[in-house]
Write a protein that holds these residues in place. Structure first.
Motif, PDB file in Angstrom:
ATOM      1  N   MET A  18      70.565   9.892 -29.370  1.00 27.80           N
ATOM      2  CA  MET A  18      71.049   8.851 -28.464  1.00 27.80           C
ATOM      3  C   MET A  18      72.461   8.457 -28.869  1.00 27.80           C
ATOM      4  SD  MET A  18      67.603   6.553 -28.047  1.00 27.80           S
ATOM      5  CE  MET A  18      67.357   6.430 -29.818  1.00 27.80           C
ATOM      6  N   GLU A  24      73.544  -0.337 -25.641  1.00 32.56           N
ATOM      7  CA  GLU A  24      74.440   0.398 -24.765  1.00 32.56           C
ATOM      8  C   GLU A  24      73.997   1.824 -24.488  1.00 32.56           C
ATOM      9  OE1 GLU A  24      78.121   0.317 -26.873  1.00 32.56           O
ATOM     10  OE2 GLU A  24      77.472   1.733 -28.409  1.00 32.56           O
ATOM     11  N   ALA A  25      73.121   2.377 -25.316  1.00 33.66           N
ATOM     12  CA  ALA A  25      72.703   3.767 -25.121  1.00 33.66           C
ATOM     13  C   ALA A  25      71.856   3.899 -23.864  1.00 33.66           C
ATOM     14  CB  ALA A  25      71.923   4.254 -26.345  1.00 33.66           C
ATOM     15  N   ASN A  26      72.072   4.977 -23.138  1.00 35.93           N
ATOM     16  CA  ASN A  26      71.314   5.230 -21.913  1.00 35.93           C
ATOM     17  C   ASN A  26      69.977   5.909 -22.181  1.00 35.93           C
ATOM     18  OD1 ASN A  26      73.305   4.163 -20.188  1.00 35.93           O
ATOM     19  ND2 ASN A  26      74.453   6.088 -20.279  1.00 35.93           N
ATOM     20  N   THR A  28      67.678   9.204 -23.831  1.00 34.84           N
ATOM     21  CA  THR A  28      67.768  10.657 -23.764  1.00 34.84           C
ATOM     22  C   THR A  28      66.401  11.200 -23.366  1.00 34.84           C
ATOM     23  OG1 THR A  28      68.456  12.647 -24.982  1.00 34.84           O
ATOM     24  CG2 THR A  28      67.177  11.003 -26.200  1.00 34.84           C
ATOM     25  N   ARG A 100      61.169  10.671 -21.205  1.00 33.68           N
ATOM     26  CA  ARG A 100      62.391   9.862 -21.262  1.00 33.68           C
ATOM     27  C   ARG A 100      62.318   8.870 -22.412  1.00 33.68           C
ATOM     28  NH1 ARG A 100      67.440  10.889 -19.822  1.00 33.68           N
ATOM     29  NH2 ARG A 100      68.662   8.966 -19.897  1.00 33.68           N
ATOM     30  N   GLY A 103      66.848   3.833 -24.621  1.00 32.74           N
ATOM     31  CA  GLY A 103      68.016   3.754 -25.495  1.00 32.74           C
ATOM     32  C   GLY A 103      67.845   2.851 -26.691  1.00 32.74           C
TER      33      GLY A 103
END
Length: 327
Positions: A18, A24-26, A28, A100, A103
């Motif tokens: 990630m 802030e991470a979308n 992975t 999925r 984040g």
């Protein structure tokens, strides 16, 4: 009739990286395929793939600090394929899956007392009145790293030079190409020892990479911190001569530190959550002053151990074989 099937899980990558912090991470995706083999492989009632935290094993000292996580994908529902399906042969069938990862997922870490670890589990049941659920689990590493184009990565990737003077008698300088280090890699470190007065004798010189693990109390009665040296290079014979020789001019030396492999030898930097890991690069020098009093000096600077962003093989230890369990 009893079901005779076997299940295998093949990940496209043994790690999920990630980019960015938890806020802030979308996220992975963990992708791969499940392969079911057997005479009932073509007649599946259900096939579910789950990402979950690994549990602590009985009679072992480490405790699981993994958050309650269950990310699922249903590949077969009531006998109907719900995913890309391939009939490899009459007895072998494969299904693609994608899980999925959010984040803010906590990263994988192994310490002496606790661990955060994950596994992908496939559970299959054939269409049969007496069919039992067959399952297979494989480990997967959850990693985090800053975006390569971020301001933080640019600043941390710049060359480092730390300098300090001791009592106006000695000056120490420590340099390295970057604050960012990677596991199972080598790091170049240079140091400079410069006398500012006469009569200083130089002894042991070493460069160290140390690791500080903090348990914040969420999974333990009391917070506690452990510190250990994970890599070290020692020079008992400095450039100026044998041990105890008087420093007349500045002495320079270069070292190569071998950063250990992740999880079994070192942990990645983690700055939030139940288990946190920080690292420090230090130059340590033993000297004797003009009155023959011995002093041990230390010049340190923070560094960051991060995963490489390119895909590569990661050897996750089995829980019972993890070197961290034997520190």
């Amino acid at each position: 009739m009893l079901s005779t099937i076997s299940v295998a899980v093949y990940l496209d990558s043994p790690e999920a990286i990630m980019y960015g912090g938890p806020r802030e991470a979308n996220g992975t995706a963990i992708t791969g395929r499940v392969v079911v083999t057997g005479k009932n492989a073509a007649q599946m009632a259900s096939l579910i793939v789950t990402l979950r935290g690994q549990r602590a094993r009985m009679f072992h000292t480490q405790q699981s600090a993994a958050p309650a996580t269950r990310v699922q994908a249903s590949l077969v529902v009531d006998g109907q394929n719900n995913s890309d399906h391939t009939a490899v042969s009459d007895r072998t069938h494969a299904w693609r899956f994608a899980l999925r990862v959010p984040g803010d997922m906590a990263e994988t870490v192994y310490t002496r007392g606790s661990f955060v670890a994950y596994e992908v589990v496939a559970e299959a049941r054939a269409i049969s009145a007496f069919a039992a659920v067959q399952s297979r689990a494989v480990p997967v590493a959850i990693k985090r790293t800053p975006p390569t184009d971020s301001a933080w990565a640019s600043a941390a990737g710049a060359a480092v030079e730390e300098n300090a003077a001791w009592r106006s008698q000695l000056e120490l300088t420590l340099t390295t190409p970057s604050r960012i280090m990677h596991d199972a890699q080598t790091v170049s470190v240079s140091c400079l020892v410069r006398p500012l007065t006469k009569g200083i004798r130089l002894g042991r010189v070493a460069v160290q990479l140390s690791e500080r693990i903090t348990h914040n109390g969420a999974w333990h009665a009391q917070p506690y911190t452990t510190t250990r040296v994970v890599a070290e290079e020692i020079d008992p014979d400095p450039e100026t001569g044998g041990l105890g020789q008087t420093l007349v001019h500045e002495t320079a030396a270069s070292y190569t530190l071998h950063v250990p492999p992740a999880y079994t030898g070192i942990q990645y930097d983690i700055h939030r959550g139940a288990i946190r890991a920080h690292h420090e690069l230090a130059l340590t020098v033993s000297i004797a002053d003009a009155q023959d009093r011995v002093h041990n000096l230390r010049l340190a600077t923070p560094v960051f151990v991060l995963p490489l962003t390119r895909t590569r093989r990661t050897s996750l230890p089995r829980y019972e074989d993890a070197a961290a369990d034997r520190l």
